[in-house]
Enzyme design. Sequence first.
Site, PDB file in Angstrom:
ATOM      1  N   LYS A 100       1.096   4.270  -3.062  1.00  0.00           N
ATOM      2  CA  LYS A 100       1.008   5.671  -2.209  1.00  0.00           C
ATOM      3  C   LYS A 100       1.995   6.312  -2.149  1.00  0.00           C
ATOM      4  O   LYS A 100       2.581   7.454  -2.917  1.00  0.00           O
ATOM      5  CB  LYS A 100      -0.025   5.927  -1.283  1.00  0.00           C
ATOM      6  CG  LYS A 100      -1.023   5.044  -0.745  1.00  0.00           C
ATOM      7  CD  LYS A 100      -2.045   6.276  -1.836  1.00  0.00           C
ATOM      8  CE  LYS A 100      -3.180   5.789  -1.737  1.00  0.00           C
ATOM      9  NZ  LYS A 100      -4.591   6.266  -2.257  1.00  0.00           N
ATOM     10  N   TYR A 156       1.153  -1.220   0.469  1.00  0.00           N
ATOM     11  CA  TYR A 156       0.081  -0.008   0.407  1.00  0.00           C
ATOM     12  C   TYR A 156       1.050   0.918   0.129  1.00  0.00           C
ATOM     13  O   TYR A 156       0.599   2.344  -1.127  1.00  0.00           O
ATOM     14  CB  TYR A 156      -0.934   0.084   1.729  1.00  0.00           C
ATOM     15  CG  TYR A 156      -2.150   1.369   1.331  1.00  0.00           C
ATOM     16  CD1 TYR A 156      -2.569   1.588   0.668  1.00  0.00           C
ATOM     17  CD2 TYR A 156      -1.226   2.415   2.748  1.00  0.00           C
ATOM     18  CE1 TYR A 156      -3.393   2.293   0.406  1.00  0.00           C
ATOM     19  CE2 TYR A 156      -2.382   2.978   2.428  1.00  0.00           C
ATOM     20  CZ  TYR A 156      -3.419   3.828   2.225  1.00  0.00           C
ATOM     21  OH  TYR A 156      -4.368   4.781   1.555  1.00  0.00           O
TER      22      TYR A 156
HETATM   23  P1  NAD Z   1     -13.165   3.975   0.826  1.00  0.00           P
HETATM   24  O1  NAD Z   1     -13.139   2.925   0.910  1.00  0.00           O
HETATM   25  O2  NAD Z   1     -14.842   4.611   1.935  1.00  0.00           O
HETATM   26  O3  NAD Z   1     -13.168   4.788  -0.674  1.00  0.00           O
HETATM   27  C1  NAD Z   1     -12.559   4.335  -1.133  1.00  0.00           C
HETATM   28  C2  NAD Z   1     -13.176   4.190  -3.060  1.00  0.00           C
HETATM   29  O4  NAD Z   1     -12.692   3.339  -3.663  1.00  0.00           O
HETATM   30  C3  NAD Z   1     -14.327   3.381  -2.834  1.00  0.00           C
HETATM   31  O5  NAD Z   1     -15.913   4.444  -2.616  1.00  0.00           O
HETATM   32  C4  NAD Z   1     -14.357   1.856  -3.593  1.00  0.00           C
HETATM   33  O6  NAD Z   1     -15.548   1.433  -4.079  1.00  0.00           O
HETATM   34  C5  NAD Z   1     -13.684   2.684  -4.499  1.00  0.00           C
HETATM   35  N1  NAD Z   1     -12.538   2.352  -6.248  1.00  0.00           N
HETATM   36  C6  NAD Z   1     -11.705   0.916  -5.202  1.00  0.00           C
HETATM   37  N2  NAD Z   1     -11.499   0.550  -6.335  1.00  0.00           N
HETATM   38  C7  NAD Z   1     -11.667   0.941  -7.429  1.00  0.00           C
HETATM   39  C8  NAD Z   1     -11.648   0.851  -9.007  1.00  0.00           C
HETATM   40  N3  NAD Z   1     -11.032  -0.112  -9.725  1.00  0.00           N
HETATM   41  N4  NAD Z   1     -12.247   2.084  -9.477  1.00  0.00           N
HETATM   42  C9  NAD Z   1     -12.981   2.973  -8.872  1.00  0.00           C
HETATM   43  N5  NAD Z   1     -13.302   3.017  -7.703  1.00  0.00           N
HETATM   44  C10 NAD Z   1     -12.594   1.650  -7.003  1.00  0.00           C
HETATM   45  O7  NAD Z   1     -11.924   4.436   1.486  1.00  0.00           O
HETATM   46  P2  NAD Z   1     -11.477   6.015   1.407  1.00  0.00           P
HETATM   47  O8  NAD Z   1     -11.264   6.630   2.675  1.00  0.00           O
HETATM   48  O9  NAD Z   1     -12.820   7.641   0.964  1.00  0.00           O
HETATM   49  O10 NAD Z   1     -10.323   6.041   0.429  1.00  0.00           O
HETATM   50  C11 NAD Z   1     -10.505   6.994  -0.579  1.00  0.00           C
HETATM   51  C12 NAD Z   1      -8.703   7.621  -0.954  1.00  0.00           C
HETATM   52  O11 NAD Z   1      -8.097   7.980   0.261  1.00  0.00           O
HETATM   53  C13 NAD Z   1      -7.553   6.825  -1.604  1.00  0.00           C
HETATM   54  O12 NAD Z   1      -7.217   6.845  -2.390  1.00  0.00           O
HETATM   55  C14 NAD Z   1      -7.480   5.949   0.168  1.00  0.00           C
HETATM   56  O13 NAD Z   1      -6.226   5.174  -0.716  1.00  0.00           O
HETATM   57  C15 NAD Z   1      -6.955   7.312   0.959  1.00  0.00           C
HETATM   58  N6  NAD Z   1      -6.643   7.595   2.050  1.00  0.00           N
HETATM   59  C16 NAD Z   1      -7.615   7.202   3.234  1.00  0.00           C
HETATM   60  C17 NAD Z   1      -7.048   7.227   4.812  1.00  0.00           C
HETATM   61  C18 NAD Z   1      -8.494   6.554   5.348  1.00  0.00           C
HETATM   62  O14 NAD Z   1      -8.238   6.300   6.893  1.00  0.00           O
HETATM   63  N7  NAD Z   1      -9.613   6.584   4.737  1.00  0.00           N
HETATM   64  C19 NAD Z   1      -6.214   7.282   5.024  1.00  0.00           C
HETATM   65  C20 NAD Z   1      -5.308   8.131   3.918  1.00  0.00           C
HETATM   66  C21 NAD Z   1      -5.717   8.388   2.785  1.00  0.00           C
END
Ligand code: NAD
Length: 292
Positions: A157, A153
């Site tokens: 990133k 992961y």
């Molecule tokens: P989440 O799982 O709620 O949202 C991620 C979304 O990406 C989901 O709706 C999922 O269906 C979608 N997705 C996955 N594979 C896909 C594909 N092939 N095509 C299109 N969509 C796809 O989680 P989130 O926290 O809202 O994540 C959003 C971003 O934030 C991500 O890039 C994640 O790495 C980043 N992020 C999240 C956190 C955290 O703690 N939640 C921390 C740092 C970064």
Amino acid sequence: DKKVVLITGCSSGIGLSLAVRLASDPDKTFKVYATMRNLAKKERLLESVKDLHRDTLDILQMDVTDWQSILDARDRVVEKRIDILVCNAGVGLVGPLEVQSLDSMRHILEVNLLGTIQTIQAFLPKMKAQNQGRILVTGSTGGLHGLPFNEVYCASKFAIEGACESLAILLQHFNIHVSLIECGPVHTDFLVNLQKAELGDTSLQQVDTQTLKLYEKYLQHCSSIFQNAAQDTEDVVKVFLDAIQSPSPAFRYFTSSAGPPVTKLKVTEPDGSYISAMSKVIFSGEEQQFCS
Ligand code: NAD
């Protein structure tokens, strides 16, 4: 004219919240194309916007790992241009590295890294031709410093950081601003959606006991951090809005003040102080100002 925004990964989490906020803007400043891989999951978004979205929201299918699906979504944008592209879709992968299958590692890299790059590739020529645009990418503090049991992961990133930095240098010449919104833990479906090795899994039977003990500690650390320090998506969305509304947006935004000190330590102390400090935080439960 409305600002045309396209967001990936809008069925939950940060993408959903951002789509709702922009589509519900009282001044109707934005036309939002909220995209998601699986349209069957659109109800949550529709319920969240209620009636506010008549001329400000469209939901499109888009799987960021499928080039044709990206092109189809692009072709369905009525305005034939995107002013603000938000690359947000992403998935996690947690567990001891030795149990990760090639397929699961490929999947993470395909969604997080190549998915982001392919989405940008699809919209870039038009943005360049318009000589204006914004590209916002949901980054992670795990893209700036390593985290145990998150090797792949973090690799995905970190790679996004490199791609965005490289692009930002060039795109200045096209009046296109690239911004990374660096998030620490956020309350979303991320923990539900991530691929995680559970302690009782048969796949973990081959793993040595020392690693398993550390993994258990990591999982405890992670759940306490998410309980105590995770942000709400609304707070993250505010940072996206700052970037969107700024006439000259920064390259990096941190959604929480816990982020920068860790990264600073890593750069100013190349001896690896960061590595031992992080190990103490995660495995000895020593609270420090930086946790992510
Ligand atoms: P989440 O799982 O709620 O949202 C991620 C979304 O990406 C989901 O709706 C999922 O269906 C979608 N997705 C996955 N594979 C896909 C594909 N092939 N095509 C299109 N969509 C796809 O989680 P989130 O926290 O809202 O994540 C959003 C971003 O934030 C991500 O890039 C994640 O790495 C980043 N992020 C999240 C956190 C955290 O703690 N939640 C921390 C740092 C970064």
